[in-house]
Motif scaffolding. Sequence first.
Motif, PDB file in Angstrom:
ATOM      1  N   PHE A   5     -15.294 -23.893   7.564  1.00 55.97           N
ATOM      2  CA  PHE A   5     -14.998 -23.897   8.992  1.00 55.97           C
ATOM      3  C   PHE A   5     -16.213 -23.372   9.739  1.00 55.97           C
ATOM      4  O   PHE A   5     -17.121 -22.772   9.154  1.00 55.97           O
ATOM      5  N   ASP A   6     -16.241 -23.609  11.039  1.00 57.27           N
ATOM      6  CA  ASP A   6     -17.351 -23.158  11.885  1.00 57.27           C
ATOM      7  C   ASP A   6     -17.072 -21.717  12.312  1.00 57.27           C
ATOM      8  O   ASP A   6     -16.273 -21.469  13.213  1.00 57.27           O
ATOM      9  N   GLU A   7     -17.728 -20.765  11.656  1.00 57.41           N
ATOM     10  CA  GLU A   7     -17.466 -19.352  11.928  1.00 57.41           C
ATOM     11  C   GLU A   7     -17.821 -18.974  13.366  1.00 57.41           C
ATOM     12  O   GLU A   7     -17.146 -18.157  13.992  1.00 57.41           O
ATOM     13  N   GLU A   8     -18.885 -19.553  13.890  1.00 59.39           N
ATOM     14  CA  GLU A   8     -19.311 -19.216  15.256  1.00 59.39           C
ATOM     15  C   GLU A   8     -18.311 -19.745  16.274  1.00 59.39           C
ATOM     16  O   GLU A   8     -17.924 -19.045  17.213  1.00 59.39           O
ATOM     17  N   LEU A   9     -17.885 -21.005  16.084  1.00 60.61           N
ATOM     18  CA  LEU A   9     -16.957 -21.626  17.026  1.00 60.61           C
ATOM     19  C   LEU A   9     -15.612 -20.903  17.039  1.00 60.61           C
ATOM     20  O   LEU A   9     -14.988 -20.733  18.088  1.00 60.61           O
ATOM     21  N   MET A  10     -15.146 -20.453  15.858  1.00 57.46           N
ATOM     22  CA  MET A  10     -13.826 -19.850  15.743  1.00 57.46           C
ATOM     23  C   MET A  10     -13.892 -18.322  15.687  1.00 57.46           C
ATOM     24  O   MET A  10     -12.942 -17.666  15.258  1.00 57.46           O
ATOM     25  N   ALA A  11     -15.001 -17.765  16.151  1.00 60.98           N
ATOM     26  CA  ALA A  11     -15.201 -16.310  16.068  1.00 60.98           C
ATOM     27  C   ALA A  11     -14.136 -15.532  16.857  1.00 60.98           C
ATOM     28  O   ALA A  11     -13.781 -14.408  16.489  1.00 60.98           O
ATOM     29  N   ASN A  12     -13.623 -16.109  17.937  1.00 62.93           N
ATOM     30  CA  ASN A  12     -12.644 -15.413  18.769  1.00 62.93           C
ATOM     31  C   ASN A  12     -11.202 -15.696  18.364  1.00 62.93           C
ATOM     32  O   ASN A  12     -10.272 -15.199  19.010  1.00 62.93           O
ATOM     33  N   CYS A  13     -10.996 -16.482  17.317  1.00 62.09           N
ATOM     34  CA  CYS A  13      -9.644 -16.830  16.887  1.00 62.09           C
ATOM     35  C   CYS A  13      -9.060 -15.706  16.027  1.00 62.09           C
ATOM     36  O   CYS A  13      -9.726 -15.196  15.123  1.00 62.09           O
ATOM     37  N   THR A  14      -7.823 -15.338  16.309  1.00 54.79           N
ATOM     38  CA  THR A  14      -7.109 -14.338  15.512  1.00 54.79           C
ATOM     39  C   THR A  14      -5.730 -14.899  15.169  1.00 54.79           C
ATOM     40  O   THR A  14      -5.256 -15.859  15.777  1.00 54.79           O
ATOM     41  N   LEU A  15      -5.082 -14.242  14.216  1.00 52.64           N
ATOM     42  CA  LEU A  15      -3.754 -14.692  13.790  1.00 52.64           C
ATOM     43  C   LEU A  15      -2.819 -13.504  13.641  1.00 52.64           C
ATOM     44  O   LEU A  15      -3.186 -12.481  13.054  1.00 52.64           O
ATOM     45  N   THR A  16      -1.613 -13.671  14.183  1.00 56.21           N
ATOM     46  CA  THR A  16      -0.533 -12.724  13.964  1.00 56.21           C
ATOM     47  C   THR A  16       0.624 -13.489  13.341  1.00 56.21           C
ATOM     48  O   THR A  16       1.249 -14.329  14.004  1.00 56.21           O
ATOM     49  N   ALA A  17       0.887 -13.259  12.068  1.00 54.73           N
ATOM     50  CA  ALA A  17       1.925 -14.013  11.370  1.00 54.73           C
ATOM     51  C   ALA A  17       2.208 -13.380  10.020  1.00 54.73           C
ATOM     52  O   ALA A  17       1.401 -12.607   9.493  1.00 54.73           O
ATOM     53  N   ARG A  18       3.367 -13.716   9.468  1.00 50.86           N
ATOM     54  CA  ARG A  18       3.723 -13.315   8.105  1.00 50.86           C
ATOM     55  C   ARG A  18       3.905 -14.593   7.299  1.00 50.86           C
ATOM     56  O   ARG A  18       4.785 -15.403   7.586  1.00 50.86           O
TER      57      ARG A  18
END
Length: 371
Positions: free
Chosen positions: A322-335
């Motif tokens: 994946f593109d680490e720079e492009l998705m740098a601001n993506c976070t996940l809250t899940a189980r």
Amino acid sequence: MKDYQFFGVDDFLEDAAFRQWVFSPLLTDNEFWNRWLAEHPEKEAIVSQARQQLLEIKGTLQPLSENYIDQKVMQIVQQAQMLNDSAEQSLPVIRRLNPTWYYMAASVALLLGIFWVYRAQQKPELAPVAYTQLIKTAKQPLHEVANTDNSPKTVMLPDGSTVVLYKNSRISYPKQFATITREVYLTGQGFFQVQKKPDQPFLVYASGLVTKVLGTSFFVKAYEQDKDVLVTVRTGKVSVFAHTDKQAAMQKAVPELGGIILTPNQQATLVRADKRLVRSLVAEPQRVDGPQKLTTSFVFKQTPIANVFAALERAYGVHIVFDEELMANCTLTARLDDESLYKKLEWICAGTESSYEEIDGQIIITGKGCQ
């Protein structure tokens, strides 16, 4: 993360992340490969050779007109839109990517399609070889064990390795293995657990494929009436190559693994009709993190997406690009504890406005990033 230190030229040529770096590098690609080469200077010549071959392949392809490329890309875009619309009806939580990303994904698919057509023309024919023909090539007298029962049958081999032989399967092997290699011949289906002996490679001949291991566990399914021959890795690492490969003799003799390298949850399929060898992920990837299964939790609270993908890579042994720079601001809250790998990926992509596909045994993530 994939362990590139064991890669040869062919492995780099077939690696999706490496091809992306050569053809259309992102900033993060350059940073990764420059850092990796600085840490592994002994691989510089191999990487340089693979890179040059890719550039030569691209250069020797006949030029395609802009109009032709545009038409092909639009066709792929339309197909992708139809598939996405269908997916949205069954999974309304997953939102559609914008047209720019469709166009970029289609362009990459077109480039990789041209590359693989060229590569297929260069590879030897993967013609299936009958079991009776294979055993005639053996250099030592062979002992044969057959299983005609419904229940699996465990066979102990001379070196302490075992094979679970399934119904209507046969295996032939010498009473004492040679000092250089350990060679067996299979028709049907068997699950191998091989004693680790790096200086004495273990070779399984089945139909048109040779599976080479140093010590690991894997399935081989090679019934002569089936459409395909299948090699699936449970643990460790194996290589698969054609019995008719011009370099087969060298690949059998040397301790290193060559050909197509398979790691846990990957499989190689010899498609008999097309005489081609395809690497992919298994239908239901299993956890490979051993005792850590008891302590590893897939509970995420505002977790950076890079950490989420790293956790999946550790648990399943699968490489995620994946593109680490492009998705740098993506976070996940899940189980995501109980879901399969693919269900986990669906939920992750739904939460980050992205999508995934499996290419050449790897997971490729495409997204527009997060604000």
